[in-house]
Design a protein around this motif. Structure first.
Motif: not given
Length: 162
Positions: A158-162, A88-94
């Motif tokens: 940066i986290g989930n930016a998109f 979950e930390q990588y799936a939507h992380n720009s």
């Protein structure tokens, strides 16, 4: 993508990474060692290609590259553990997407080096100037690897930016 994240989180391996007190810190340490090998060795070689350290023959610098490959393999292995442990930390992380993009660029650049200029520069001795294409490839490699390092460091910020 969310279905893949949910499936991955439900695997035994993912639960093991999350529940263990030592797997994540151990992998972070190994990942750091791998980064040191990749950035240190590839960076040294790239700097020689760019034109620094001309007293070092290019072949001598290239002899160290297996250490960079081992560092990359350490990072690949531990990176997979990180993604499996917390997808979950990588799936939507720009930052992760950018890191993978720069990693791909670094890899394609290495292939380009081997295909286009390796034979031209491997026999250059101490004091010899590298061709312009080797300098461009060395610069692109150095920039790519530092961008991989930077984006990896920015992952938690940066986290989930998109």
């Amino acid at each position: 993508m969310d279905a893949l994240v949910a499936w991955l989180q439900a695997t035994t391996l993912s639960r093991m990474v999350v529940q263990s007190l030592w797997i994540w810190p151990f992998c972070e340490t190994i990942h750091f060692v791998g980064l040191g090998l990749v950035i240190g060795v590839a960076g040294f070689f790239d700097l020689r290609l760019i034109g620094f350290m001309k007293r070092v023959p290019v072949s001598a610098a290239k002899e160290l590259m297996p250490f960079a490959v081992w560092g990359f393999l350490l990072n690949l292995t531990t990176g997979i553990v990180f993604v499996v442990g917390h997808p979950e930390q990588y799936a939507h992380n720009s930052a992760f997407v950018a890191k993978m993009g720069f990693l791909l660029l670094a890899g394609l650049n290495a292939v380009l080096f081997e295909w286009m200029v390796s034979a031209q520069v491997v026999d250059l001795g101490a004091g010899d100037e590298t061709p312009a294409m080797a300098k461009v490839i060395g610069t692109l490699s150095l920039v790519s690897w530092f961008a991989v390092l930077y984006c990896g460091r920015m992952l938690p910020f940066i986290g989930n930016a998109f």
